[in-house]
Motif scaffolding. Structure first.
Motif, mmCIF file in Angstrom:
data_model
loop_
_atom_site.group_PDB
_atom_site.id
_atom_site.type_symbol
_atom_site.label_atom_id
_atom_site.label_comp_id
_atom_site.label_asym_id
_atom_site.label_seq_id
_atom_site.Cartn_x
_atom_site.Cartn_y
_atom_site.Cartn_z
ATOM 1 N N ARG A 27 0.803 -1.226 0.000
ATOM 2 C CA ARG A 27 0.000 0.000 0.000
ATOM 3 C C ARG A 27 0.832 1.270 0.000
ATOM 4 N NH1 ARG A 27 -2.775 2.690 4.120
ATOM 5 N NH2 ARG A 27 -1.918 1.259 5.658
ATOM 6 N N THR A 28 1.961 1.280 0.688
ATOM 7 C CA THR A 28 2.763 2.497 0.817
ATOM 8 C C THR A 28 4.124 2.382 0.158
ATOM 9 O OG1 THR A 28 3.630 1.746 2.941
ATOM 10 C CG2 THR A 28 1.644 3.115 2.981
ATOM 11 N N ALA A 29 4.272 1.431 -0.764
ATOM 12 C CA ALA A 29 5.587 1.172 -1.358
ATOM 13 C C ALA A 29 6.193 2.414 -1.987
ATOM 14 C CB ALA A 29 5.479 0.043 -2.382
ATOM 15 N N SER A 30 5.385 3.251 -2.607
ATOM 16 C CA SER A 30 5.914 4.402 -3.331
ATOM 17 C C SER A 30 6.480 5.461 -2.390
ATOM 18 C CB SER A 30 4.834 5.021 -4.211
ATOM 19 O OG SER A 30 3.751 5.467 -3.416
ATOM 20 N N SER A 31 6.222 5.377 -1.107
ATOM 21 C CA SER A 31 6.708 6.387 -0.173
ATOM 22 C C SER A 31 8.039 6.015 0.471
ATOM 23 C CB SER A 31 5.672 6.620 0.931
ATOM 24 O OG SER A 31 5.513 5.449 1.720
ATOM 25 N N TYR A 32 8.602 4.905 0.090
ATOM 26 C CA TYR A 32 9.844 4.420 0.669
ATOM 27 C C TYR A 32 11.056 4.838 -0.157
ATOM 28 C CZ TYR A 32 7.523 1.326 4.006
ATOM 29 O OH TYR A 32 6.792 0.826 5.044
ATOM 30 N N LYS A 76 4.992 2.827 -11.886
ATOM 31 C CA LYS A 76 5.116 1.369 -11.963
ATOM 32 C C LYS A 76 5.598 0.766 -10.662
ATOM 33 C CE LYS A 76 6.027 1.140 -16.939
ATOM 34 N NZ LYS A 76 6.965 0.677 -17.991
ATOM 35 N N ASN A 77 5.911 1.605 -9.676
ATOM 36 C CA ASN A 77 6.456 1.110 -8.409
ATOM 37 C C ASN A 77 7.678 0.230 -8.634
ATOM 38 O OD1 ASN A 77 5.266 2.233 -6.181
ATOM 39 N ND2 ASN A 77 3.724 0.651 -5.929
ATOM 40 N N THR A 78 8.541 0.668 -9.518
ATOM 41 C CA THR A 78 9.706 -0.125 -9.884
ATOM 42 C C THR A 78 10.965 0.731 -9.805
ATOM 43 O OG1 THR A 78 8.390 -1.536 -11.338
ATOM 44 C CG2 THR A 78 10.768 -1.549 -11.677
ATOM 45 N N VAL A 79 12.017 0.131 -9.280
ATOM 46 C CA VAL A 79 13.322 0.769 -9.209
ATOM 47 C C VAL A 79 14.283 -0.013 -10.104
ATOM 48 C CG1 VAL A 79 15.251 1.392 -7.712
ATOM 49 C CG2 VAL A 79 12.907 1.611 -6.887
ATOM 50 N N TYR A 80 15.128 0.706 -10.792
ATOM 51 C CA TYR A 80 16.062 0.085 -11.724
ATOM 52 C C TYR A 80 17.505 0.376 -11.311
ATOM 53 C CZ TYR A 80 11.839 0.076 -14.572
ATOM 54 O OH TYR A 80 10.560 -0.101 -15.027
ATOM 55 N N LEU A 81 18.374 -0.531 -11.648
ATOM 56 C CA LEU A 81 19.807 -0.301 -11.516
ATOM 57 C C LEU A 81 20.425 -0.602 -12.871
ATOM 58 C CD1 LEU A 81 22.081 0.514 -9.550
ATOM 59 C CD2 LEU A 81 22.513 -1.936 -9.234
#
Length: 123
Positions: A27-32, A76-81
């Protein structure tokens, strides 16, 4: 609760590139704030890169500056490296992690972890 799933690891020759993805749900993933860490066999887990919850600020370990880039797609709630000019010493299991209280280079301060994805760079 935040769930993190990494993907994109694999085998590559030195000088090559890979892109790791970390899909976050909850629910709060985007705030991290998000971070990438790695752990080579027999070594301690180390910070690689971090990004604030907004994506506006990024941080890197000296060993990867100029070669790696972290980014996040909030929609997309996705982080890339993005990893370029890979070296054999980049070989490790790469983990993404989420932290509620802002970015940090210290792995013990992160709240949630993915399962990790192996990156192997051959010389």
């Amino acid at each position: 609760q935040v769930q993190l799933v990494e993907s994109g690891g694999g085998w590559v020759q030195a000088g090559g590139s890979l892109r790791l993805s970390c899909a976050a749900s909850g629910r709060t993933a985007s705030s991290y704030a998000m971070g990438w860490f790695r752990q080579a066999s027999g070594k301690e887990r180390e910070f690689v890169a971090g990004v604030t919850w907004s994506g506006r600020s990024t941080y890197y370990a000296d060993s990867v500056k100029g070669r790696f880039a972290i980014s996040r797609d909030i929609a997309k709630n996705t982080v890339y490296l993005h990893m370029n000019s890979l070296k054999p010493e980049d070989t490790a299991v790469y983990y993404c992690a989420a932290r509620a209280r802002g970015s940090s280079p210290h792995w013990v301060e992160y709240d949630y972890w993915g399962q990790g994805t192996q990156v192997t760079v051959s010389s």
